[in-house]
Design a protein around this motif. Structure first.
Motif, PDB file in Angstrom:
ATOM      1  N   CYS A  48       0.828  -1.210   0.000  1.00 43.11           N
ATOM      2  CA  CYS A  48       0.000   0.000   0.000  1.00 43.11           C
ATOM      3  C   CYS A  48       0.861   1.259   0.000  1.00 43.11           C
ATOM      4  O   CYS A  48       0.522   2.255  -0.651  1.00 43.11           O
ATOM      5  CB  CYS A  48      -0.932  -0.008   1.206  1.00 43.11           C
ATOM      6  N   ALA A  49       1.963   1.222   0.741  1.00 36.43           N
ATOM      7  CA  ALA A  49       2.874   2.368   0.747  1.00 36.43           C
ATOM      8  C   ALA A  49       3.410   2.635  -0.653  1.00 36.43           C
ATOM      9  O   ALA A  49       3.548   3.791  -1.079  1.00 36.43           O
ATOM     10  CB  ALA A  49       4.016   2.120   1.726  1.00 36.43           C
ATOM     11  N   GLY A  50       3.706   1.564  -1.384  1.00 40.33           N
ATOM     12  CA  GLY A  50       4.202   1.728  -2.743  1.00 40.33           C
ATOM     13  C   GLY A  50       3.137   2.204  -3.717  1.00 40.33           C
ATOM     14  O   GLY A  50       3.452   2.877  -4.711  1.00 40.33           O
ATOM     15  N   LEU A  51       1.867   1.890  -3.434  1.00 42.40           N
ATOM     16  CA  LEU A  51       0.775   2.240  -4.344  1.00 42.40           C
ATOM     17  C   LEU A  51       0.147   3.595  -4.048  1.00 42.40           C
ATOM     18  O   LEU A  51      -0.578   4.132  -4.890  1.00 42.40           O
ATOM     19  CB  LEU A  51      -0.329   1.173  -4.261  1.00 42.40           C
ATOM     20  N   ALA A  55      -2.311   5.783  -6.526  1.00 40.03           N
ATOM     21  CA  ALA A  55      -3.751   5.710  -6.286  1.00 40.03           C
ATOM     22  C   ALA A  55      -4.323   7.072  -5.888  1.00 40.03           C
ATOM     23  O   ALA A  55      -5.454   7.417  -6.261  1.00 40.03           O
ATOM     24  CB  ALA A  55      -4.043   4.674  -5.201  1.00 40.03           C
ATOM     25  N   ARG A  56      -3.564   7.858  -5.124  1.00 38.73           N
ATOM     26  CA  ARG A  56      -4.065   9.127  -4.607  1.00 38.73           C
ATOM     27  C   ARG A  56      -4.369  10.119  -5.719  1.00 38.73           C
ATOM     28  O   ARG A  56      -5.186  11.043  -5.537  1.00 38.73           O
ATOM     29  CB  ARG A  56      -3.015   9.726  -3.649  1.00 38.73           C
ATOM     30  N   PRO A  59      -9.381  10.683  -9.016  1.00 35.24           N
ATOM     31  CA  PRO A  59     -10.504  11.379  -8.374  1.00 35.24           C
ATOM     32  C   PRO A  59     -11.419  10.429  -7.604  1.00 35.24           C
ATOM     33  O   PRO A  59     -12.217  10.888  -6.771  1.00 35.24           O
ATOM     34  CB  PRO A  59     -11.238  12.024  -9.560  1.00 35.24           C
ATOM     35  N   ASP A  60     -11.320   9.141  -7.878  1.00 33.04           N
ATOM     36  CA  ASP A  60     -12.136   8.135  -7.189  1.00 33.04           C
ATOM     37  C   ASP A  60     -11.367   7.453  -6.067  1.00 33.04           C
ATOM     38  O   ASP A  60     -11.687   6.323  -5.690  1.00 33.04           O
ATOM     39  CB  ASP A  60     -12.609   7.068  -8.185  1.00 33.04           C
ATOM     40  N   PHE A  61     -10.346   8.134  -5.523  1.00 33.28           N
ATOM     41  CA  PHE A  61      -9.512   7.489  -4.517  1.00 33.28           C
ATOM     42  C   PHE A  61     -10.306   7.085  -3.273  1.00 33.28           C
ATOM     43  O   PHE A  61     -10.186   5.979  -2.771  1.00 33.28           O
ATOM     44  CB  PHE A  61      -8.367   8.421  -4.116  1.00 33.28           C
ATOM     45  N   ARG A 189      -8.299   0.310  -6.904  1.00 34.63           N
ATOM     46  CA  ARG A 189      -8.864  -0.994  -6.538  1.00 34.63           C
ATOM     47  C   ARG A 189      -7.834  -1.849  -5.812  1.00 34.63           C
ATOM     48  O   ARG A 189      -8.146  -2.520  -4.818  1.00 34.63           O
ATOM     49  CB  ARG A 189      -9.368  -1.727  -7.787  1.00 34.63           C
ATOM     50  N   THR A 190      -6.608  -1.818  -6.304  1.00 30.84           N
ATOM     51  CA  THR A 190      -5.551  -2.609  -5.668  1.00 30.84           C
ATOM     52  C   THR A 190      -5.227  -2.060  -4.282  1.00 30.84           C
ATOM     53  O   THR A 190      -5.074  -2.826  -3.322  1.00 30.84           O
ATOM     54  CB  THR A 190      -4.279  -2.604  -6.535  1.00 30.84           C
ATOM     55  N   PHE A 191      -5.139  -0.725  -4.162  1.00 31.58           N
ATOM     56  CA  PHE A 191      -4.784  -0.100  -2.888  1.00 31.58           C
ATOM     57  C   PHE A 191      -5.787  -0.458  -1.799  1.00 31.58           C
ATOM     58  O   PHE A 191      -5.403  -0.890  -0.702  1.00 31.58           O
ATOM     59  CB  PHE A 191      -4.704   1.418  -3.066  1.00 31.58           C
ATOM     60  N   TRP A 192      -7.079  -0.277  -2.064  1.00 38.48           N
ATOM     61  CA  TRP A 192      -8.067  -0.488  -1.019  1.00 38.48           C
ATOM     62  C   TRP A 192      -8.296  -1.955  -0.706  1.00 38.48           C
ATOM     63  O   TRP A 192      -8.540  -2.327   0.446  1.00 38.48           O
ATOM     64  CB  TRP A 192      -9.377   0.195  -1.392  1.00 38.48           C
TER      65      TRP A 192
END
Length: 302
Positions: A48-51, A55-56, A59-61, A189-192
């Protein structure tokens, strides 16, 4: 739905996915035997730190309310697979794990039929069957060369449940996209899914695993964990999410058939004397199956 990712790009990305997954099996085997749930949570946190930066930007973060349960379920699918992989690495042979992993595409296809994101047709199951036969042929060749044997015990049973979990992940992703519950951004999608899955599995690990055992982690374990988090979690599942927008779950997971092929190439690099004709039938079947998938251009909804 956006078609910014072409079918060709999705296939090429999944070739990289297969290489990274194939490398992850021997890497996991190099790690010390540490609490698998907590180790998975740390691996997801690193991913998640790498993504986050990628991802941020979307606009749909921030997830919508109806997305959260689906993200959590997707995360549990990932957590189930990696936890099973960490645990089984010390209770099952690498050969058996690689063999069991070839069931994932067929499982994804069957689950996809149940969720309505796969079509009931003869062509894809036949290609998946050819790829599975080739992957099993490579596993059999490895057993002959290395003197190992296939077996099925508690370690193998746990890893098979992990395979079922990872087969469900792209099916839920495709269903979420089709139903409008998930955004188009693969990074989001991957981050969350990784974030919520890591949180849930971390809480479970704190409840049932000895946290103090993490103190036994060596510097090499930490380095391997960072590699697994960034390359074998963040990058591989971003590539899978990216491909899921274009290809069906059965096609996406069919690239798992290349994992034993990667293992074979690694073996040849370490021990060139093991090169022989016994590897040829399985290699040909896997390569033909993958060529048919790419040529067939099996897309979502088409």
């Amino acid at each position: 739905m956006s078609r910014s990712v072409t079918s060709r790009g999705a296939h090429l990305g999944m070739l990289l996915w297969a290489a990274l997954v194939g490398l992850s099996f021997p890497v996991v085997g190099l790690m010390s035997e540490l609490p698998p749930l907590l180790l998975t949570a740390l691996r997801f946190a690193i991913a998640c730190a790498g993504l986050f930066v990628l991802a941020r930007r979307s606009p749909d973060f921030l997830p919508r309310g109806r997305s959260l349960p689906l993200y959590a379920l997707m995360g549990l699918c990932l957590a189930g697979f990696f936890s099973a992989m960490f645990w089984a690495a010390h209770h099952a042979t690498a050969l058996t794990m690689a063999t069991l992993h070839v069931t994932v595409p067929l499982l994804a296809f069957l689950l996809g039929l149940g969720f309505g994101v796969e079509r009931l047709a003869w062509r894809l199951p036949l290609i998946l069957g050819l790829g599975a036969a080739g992957a099993l042929g490579l596993a059999f060749a490895e057993s002959l060369v290395q003197g190992g044997r296939l077996q099925f015990g508690i370690g193998e049973a746990v890893f098979f449940l992990g395979c079922l979990s990872t087969a469900l992940y792209p099916v839920l992703s495709r269903w979420g996209l089709a139903s409008g519950r998930l955004p188009e951004s693969a990074a989001v999608r991957t981050f969350w899914s990784l974030g919520l899955g890591g949180l849930l599995v971390g809480l479970a690990g704190l409840a049932i695993e000895p946290v103090g055992r993490l103190a036994a982690m060596r510097a090499t374990d930490l380095a391997l964990l960072v590699y697994l988090g960034l390359c074998s979690s963040a990058l591989t599942f971003w590539l899978m999410q990216r491909a899921t927008a274009v290809l069906t779950p059965g096609v996406v997971t069919a690239y798992g058939y290349l994992v034993p092929f990667v293992s074979m190439l690694l073996l040849f690099l370490r021990s060139p004397q093991h090169i022989g004709w016994v590897w040829l039938p399985g290699s040909l079947m896997v390569l033909v199956a993958m060529a048919l998938l790419m040529r067939g251009d099996v897309r979502v909804g088409g």
